[in-house]
Structure formats: C-alpha cells, structure tokens
Design an enzyme around this catalytic site. Sequence first.
Site, PDB file in Angstrom:
ATOM      1  N   CYS A 134      49.620  24.377  -0.741  1.00  0.00           N
ATOM      2  CA  CYS A 134      48.814  25.572  -0.477  1.00  0.00           C
ATOM      3  C   CYS A 134      48.799  25.889   1.023  1.00  0.00           C
ATOM      4  O   CYS A 134      47.941  26.614   1.500  1.00  0.00           O
ATOM      5  CB  CYS A 134      47.401  25.427  -1.038  1.00  0.00           C
ATOM      6  SG  CYS A 134      46.486  24.057  -0.352  1.00  0.00           S
ATOM      7  N   ASP A 150      48.398  18.047  -6.122  1.00  0.00           N
ATOM      8  CA  ASP A 150      47.841  19.293  -5.573  1.00  0.00           C
ATOM      9  C   ASP A 150      47.025  18.986  -4.322  1.00  0.00           C
ATOM     10  O   ASP A 150      45.801  19.116  -4.313  1.00  0.00           O
ATOM     11  CB  ASP A 150      46.977  19.981  -6.636  1.00  0.00           C
ATOM     12  CG  ASP A 150      46.455  21.335  -6.153  1.00  0.00           C
ATOM     13  OD1 ASP A 150      47.068  21.922  -5.246  1.00  0.00           O
ATOM     14  OD2 ASP A 150      45.423  21.798  -6.686  1.00  0.00           O
TER      15      ASP A 150
HETATM   16  N1  SAH Z   1      43.608  20.367  -8.036  1.00  0.00           N
HETATM   17  C1  SAH Z   1      42.258  20.675  -7.676  1.00  0.00           C
HETATM   18  C2  SAH Z   1      42.118  21.134  -6.252  1.00  0.00           C
HETATM   19  C3  SAH Z   1      42.570  20.133  -5.228  1.00  0.00           C
HETATM   20  S1  SAH Z   1      41.944  20.413  -3.632  1.00  0.00           S
HETATM   21  C4  SAH Z   1      41.696  21.715  -8.664  1.00  0.00           C
HETATM   22  O1  SAH Z   1      42.447  22.212  -9.505  1.00  0.00           O
HETATM   23  O2  SAH Z   1      40.514  22.007  -8.590  1.00  0.00           O
HETATM   24  C5  SAH Z   1      42.410  18.969  -2.786  1.00  0.00           C
HETATM   25  C6  SAH Z   1      41.586  17.737  -3.091  1.00  0.00           C
HETATM   26  O3  SAH Z   1      42.204  16.636  -2.443  1.00  0.00           O
HETATM   27  C7  SAH Z   1      40.144  17.748  -2.603  1.00  0.00           C
HETATM   28  O4  SAH Z   1      39.287  17.502  -3.665  1.00  0.00           O
HETATM   29  C8  SAH Z   1      40.068  16.584  -1.587  1.00  0.00           C
HETATM   30  O5  SAH Z   1      38.843  15.860  -1.695  1.00  0.00           O
HETATM   31  C9  SAH Z   1      41.216  15.714  -2.016  1.00  0.00           C
HETATM   32  N2  SAH Z   1      41.868  14.878  -0.988  1.00  0.00           N
HETATM   33  C10 SAH Z   1      42.206  15.219   0.281  1.00  0.00           C
HETATM   34  N3  SAH Z   1      42.923  14.236   0.864  1.00  0.00           N
HETATM   35  C11 SAH Z   1      43.036  13.241  -0.060  1.00  0.00           C
HETATM   36  C12 SAH Z   1      43.689  11.964  -0.063  1.00  0.00           C
HETATM   37  N4  SAH Z   1      44.366  11.532   0.994  1.00  0.00           N
HETATM   38  N5  SAH Z   1      43.622  11.216  -1.183  1.00  0.00           N
HETATM   39  C13 SAH Z   1      42.921  11.653  -2.271  1.00  0.00           C
HETATM   40  N6  SAH Z   1      42.316  12.853  -2.321  1.00  0.00           N
HETATM   41  C14 SAH Z   1      42.356  13.646  -1.238  1.00  0.00           C
END
Ligand code: SAH
Length: 397
Positions: free
Chosen positions: A341, A301
Amino acid sequence: MNSYPAVILKKGKESSLERMHPWIFSGAVARTEPEPELGSAVRVLAADKRMLGVGFWEGGSIAVRMISFAERPVNEELFVERLSAAWKMRNELGLTGSEKTNAFRLVHGDGDGIPGLILDWYAGHAVLQAHSYGIYRQAETIASALKQVCGDELKQLYDKSKSTLGGRKLSSLENRYLFAGGEPLTETVIRENGHAFKVNWEEGQKTGFFLDQRDNRAKLAAYAEGRRVLNAFSYSGGFSIYALRAGAEKVVSVDSSGPAMAMLEENLKLNGTLKNHESIKAEVQPFLKERAGEFDLIILDPPAFAKHKSARHQAVQGYKRLNQAAMERLKPGSLLMSFSCSQVVGTELFEGALRAAAIEAGRSISVLERLSQPADHPVNLAQPEGEYLKGLLMRVR
Ligand code: SAH
C-alpha cells in the site's frame, strides 16, 4: 472570490494544469499577491494572467492543490456538489442502502475532486481525515455540507485528522466530533459482504478499518475453502473471517499490535468463527521463518514500507525479503496473496520485488490475479499518484 490571494505561475508552468493534474509544485510559482495563509483558497493565474482555477495554498513542495479548474468560490455549495456526486457514485456501486455492506469510502481525495479529504462511512458514522491544510481549514464547512447531502442517514461526523501535517503542528483536533445527533459513539458494528466487524474510529488504525481491502477479501474467500491460511498483518481480522466463513481448514492471524488482536477476538465472536482459528501477537518476519511451511495460503498485507520517495529503495528491499521468506517455505500448489500500500512503490516496482524474491527463493510462480483498490477508492486519471494499493495473487508451481 476576487478577494482570494493570487498565485501567479512562471511562464509555461500552466501545462500540467491544462492536463488537469491538480498539483502545483513550489518551483512553478513565480509569486503570490499577497502571501496566502496556509490552507486558504487561492486563485491561480498563468504568467499572462489567464485564470486557471482555484485551489488551496499548501505552502510545501506541493504549493497548491487545485479544487476547480474554473473560477468559482470555495464554499459550502461547492462541497455539497462534490459530496452529492460522491454519494451518487457509491449509490450506483450498490454500497449505499445495501443490506450486505454498509461501510465504504465516501470521499477518496482527488479521485472524488476534493484534494486532501478522506471520508469513510461506517453505517452512518462518518470519519474525516484532512491530508491538506485546505481541508483542515474547511472541516466545518464540509460537516455542514455533508449534513445537507446525507440528511438523517448521517448520525455523526468524527474528525480523525492528525495533529501534525507536513511537520507542522496544528491546533488540537483530538476527539473532535464535528457533528453528533446524540451522545457521540466511539464505535459501531458494520457489515461487509455479510460479515460483521466492530470498528472503533478513536482507537483503531487509520479511520478504524481497512475498507480498501473489501474486494480483495471477497476474492480471497473464493480460494480459501479447505486451505490452511496464514493471515499475516491481520489487523482486526478482515481476511481471517472471510476465510473461516468460506470453509478454510484453519486460519492463523498474526499481528504485532495488542489492540488489533483484541479487536480480532471480538470480530471472531461476532461472526461465530472462533473454531479453527489461532491468534498470534508477533512480528511477521520471524514467524514466517518458523512456521510458514504449515500453510498453503498466505496473505501478506504489511503497512506502507515507504511513505516518501526517499525510502523507496529500502521499501522495495523490504517487500523482497518478506515475500522471499514466504515463497521459500510454501509447497507447490500453495497460494500467496501479497500487497503493497506504499503509494511511492508503483505496480512495476512491486512486481519487480516479487520477481526478485521468487528468484532468490528458487521458486517458479504463476500470477493468477492482479489486485488493486476498490471502486470507492477512485483514482483521478490525470493524477496517477492517487493509486496506492496493489497486489498479486500467485500460485507456487
Ligand atoms: N490486512 C488488514 C490490514 C493490515 S494493516 C485488514 O484487512 O484489515 C497492517 C497491520 O500490520 C497493522 O495491523 C499493524 O499492527 C501490523 N504490523 C505492522 N508491522 C508489523 C510487524 N512487523 N509484524 C506484525 N504486524 C505488523
């Protein structure tokens, strides 16, 4: 309302409004009389001076965002009407007054007839985000309308609008409590389908919690029992907690954000799910290369890979690479729940990226379920651009 500046369209450019699409692009505008201030309410007229409705002057490539296709003033009464309708709909959905779930999106922009307004509800703590100059200017009127509609159920209203919009700096909005019954709180514990989550609107991402995944988390729970689950891009652990409480054998949560990992730890404690869980602060892509083979259910996600059309191609490539890395390593019988998204990457494009990933990975994959945003994030049928969350639940053959 005759005092509102007039926006007069070029000949024939009223057709999209006649289809009730709420945007007017700058190329459709013949002239304004007088030039409106950013965010102010305007009257929109066809070339023959026919009245088409009222909207907000946004002054960018989207010049006007319509709030009504009738001639009416933009005032507290209008917001009371729209907010009441939004509240009633969440009530019909069983979200207000529910024991199991007390956090939901109360207003989802054009899907609720209020362009540019996001309003999330966390157990009486409302968080507003203005995605248009119109809403930014109306924030105080909206606060007063919301108080009328929610009465004592509203404990406070926090404005989490960004301080820049369309590249333009707005006056400081930081830490603005538009309404607070008592000393303002920065966080609370909400319930979602009976699970507890701490939400901090000042420090969290977005308005504090990803409410749009509620239904998909419940779906995941139905598949998680006995599985070894990887929750990639876990944020505060929404999917992880559902999986653990549904009887997953183990869950590993990966996110690159330290604050997100700290929230996840608190949420594990709140739900009594510290066992069988591992938190890893890391980038997802290299983690998949190293350890994806250990899991038989992976959730991907990621944040929006494309915020604008110009980044669409790159985003599609990003989704392909990410999903390929998981698909290559999953054994037959494993599940992959994968999301996008990015509003500018439509369902077809996203599914195309997953198809390409499966081909590159040399795997045969069955689609079990198509996933989307929940009913409290409604899409205006006249404006398909409002749809943004899409996902597939797949099984590797
Ligand atoms: N699935 C979560 C929402 C995800 S939002 C829920 O249900 O609440 C996307 C997330 O990805 C954020 O927390 C952000 O910190 C993280 N993120 C962004 N780029 C990333 C990367 N390259 N590796 C790991 N995490 C990452």
